[in-house]
Design an enzyme around this catalytic site. Structure first.
Site, mmCIF file in Angstrom:
data_model
loop_
_atom_site.group_PDB
_atom_site.id
_atom_site.type_symbol
_atom_site.label_atom_id
_atom_site.label_comp_id
_atom_site.label_asym_id
_atom_site.label_seq_id
_atom_site.Cartn_x
_atom_site.Cartn_y
_atom_site.Cartn_z
ATOM 1 N N ASP A 65 46.441 44.274 49.770
ATOM 2 C CA ASP A 65 47.670 43.756 49.928
ATOM 3 C C ASP A 65 48.821 43.792 48.850
ATOM 4 O O ASP A 65 48.140 43.953 47.576
ATOM 5 C CB ASP A 65 47.988 42.695 50.886
ATOM 6 C CG ASP A 65 47.472 42.779 52.269
ATOM 7 O OD1 ASP A 65 47.454 43.976 52.889
ATOM 8 O OD2 ASP A 65 46.911 41.739 52.801
ATOM 9 N N TYR A 126 35.033 39.687 47.336
ATOM 10 C CA TYR A 126 36.147 39.100 46.595
ATOM 11 C C TYR A 126 36.023 37.721 46.006
ATOM 12 O O TYR A 126 35.314 37.055 46.376
ATOM 13 C CB TYR A 126 37.210 38.898 47.965
ATOM 14 C CG TYR A 126 37.764 40.326 48.581
ATOM 15 C CD1 TYR A 126 39.062 40.735 48.083
ATOM 16 C CD2 TYR A 126 37.105 40.900 49.570
ATOM 17 C CE1 TYR A 126 39.545 41.695 48.515
ATOM 18 C CE2 TYR A 126 37.429 42.113 50.163
ATOM 19 C CZ TYR A 126 38.885 42.647 49.664
ATOM 20 O OH TYR A 126 39.186 43.521 50.212
#
Length: 278
Positions: A65, A126
């Site tokens: 994003d 992540y």
């Protein structure tokens, strides 16, 4: 008028070019191309079009994003028999020169024709960074400053409920979950105190097969509710079972999230050949 189709526009794939890249997400409107917006895919596609002298279509391991950074994003591009002979150092030099300094071309690999950076990925990882208490200095651009104390042990205990295969509908953007599968497998998640460049941070490391839109950041926001003492550690189980985004915590800021790695099958990627310049 119809566009002229040139011979070099039609690629007969002989192999797949796989690029490992990193980027600082602050100036990008995410990875995926968007009209009139600067994106990672847009910048990289423009550079590849210049290098290969033809239109290209690229596939990434995982879309990020706006504001999210990456240390190890992978992108795959089909190439023909002539293009697979372009020397590695020439590709590296050209792509580095044609991209701005918030993109780093880190490595170039070769894979078989038909390889997909997205569909051949076995796992993705992540890291989310939080600075709790003191305002960070060097970590300011890549950590969420939470101006208060957080119980790291409680957060880590609450996080273990996420391990395994579950329906993570509570942890993704409501609109993106409509008529789409929301089951995912989380291999591991760890919340720990770390020190980077002399600053104390909290790192949340997560590995899974794939992730839903804003899933990691919503999980982080939910764990912070536990860490600040507003919720018990078993609350995360209630949120998970609810399958309702309204039951989870807030979505953590994008700047604290970094896409850190992708796992592919053994032997899927080999180093791009080191040959003399053409």
């Amino acid at each position: 008028m119809p566009q002229t189709v040139h011979a070099h526009d039609a690629v007969l794939p002989a192999a797949t070019l796989v690029i490992k890249l990193g980027y600082r997400g602050a100036a990008f409107s995410g990875f995926a191309e968007q009209p009139k917006q600067r994106t990672v895919a847009g910048d990289l596609k423009q550079a590849l079009t210049t290098v290969l002298r033809r239109p290209v279509e690229l596939t990434c391991a995982g879309r990020t994003d706006a504001g999210v950074s990456a240390l190890a994003q992978y992108v795959s591009v089909p190439v023909d028999a002539h293009e697979e002979k372009i020397p590695k150092r020439q590709l590296l030099r050209s792509l580095t020169a044609l991209t701005d300094d918030d993109i780093s071309i880190q490595e170039i690999y070769k894979a078989q024709s038909g390889f997909s950076a997205r569909f051949d990925a076995l796992a993705r990882s992540y890291r989310y960074r939080i600075s709790a208490g003191l305002r960070p200095v060097l970590a300011w651009d890549h950590a969420w400053w939470y101006n208060g104390a957080l119980d790291v042990a409680a957060m880590n205990e609450a996080a273990q409920i996420f391990v395994g295969e579950h329906d993570f509908k509570s942890f993704c953007k409501a609109l993106s979950a409509v008529d789409k599968p929301t089951h995912r497998y989380v291999e591991s998640i760890q919340v720990a105190e770390i020190q980077e460049a002399g600053e104390k941070l909290i790192a949340i490391d997560i590995v899974g097969n794939a992730f839903l839109h804003t899933m990691v950041r919503t999980m982080v926001g939910t764990l912070v509710e536990v860490g600040r003492g507003h919720r018990a550690t078993n609350w995360t189980r209630e949120v998970l079972l609810a399958c309702d985004r309204k039951k989870a915590g807030p979505t953590a800021p994008a700047k604290g999230l970094v896409f850190t790695g992708v796992l592919y099958p053994d032997g899927a990627l080999s180093s791009w050949p080191e040959t003399e310049d053409l």
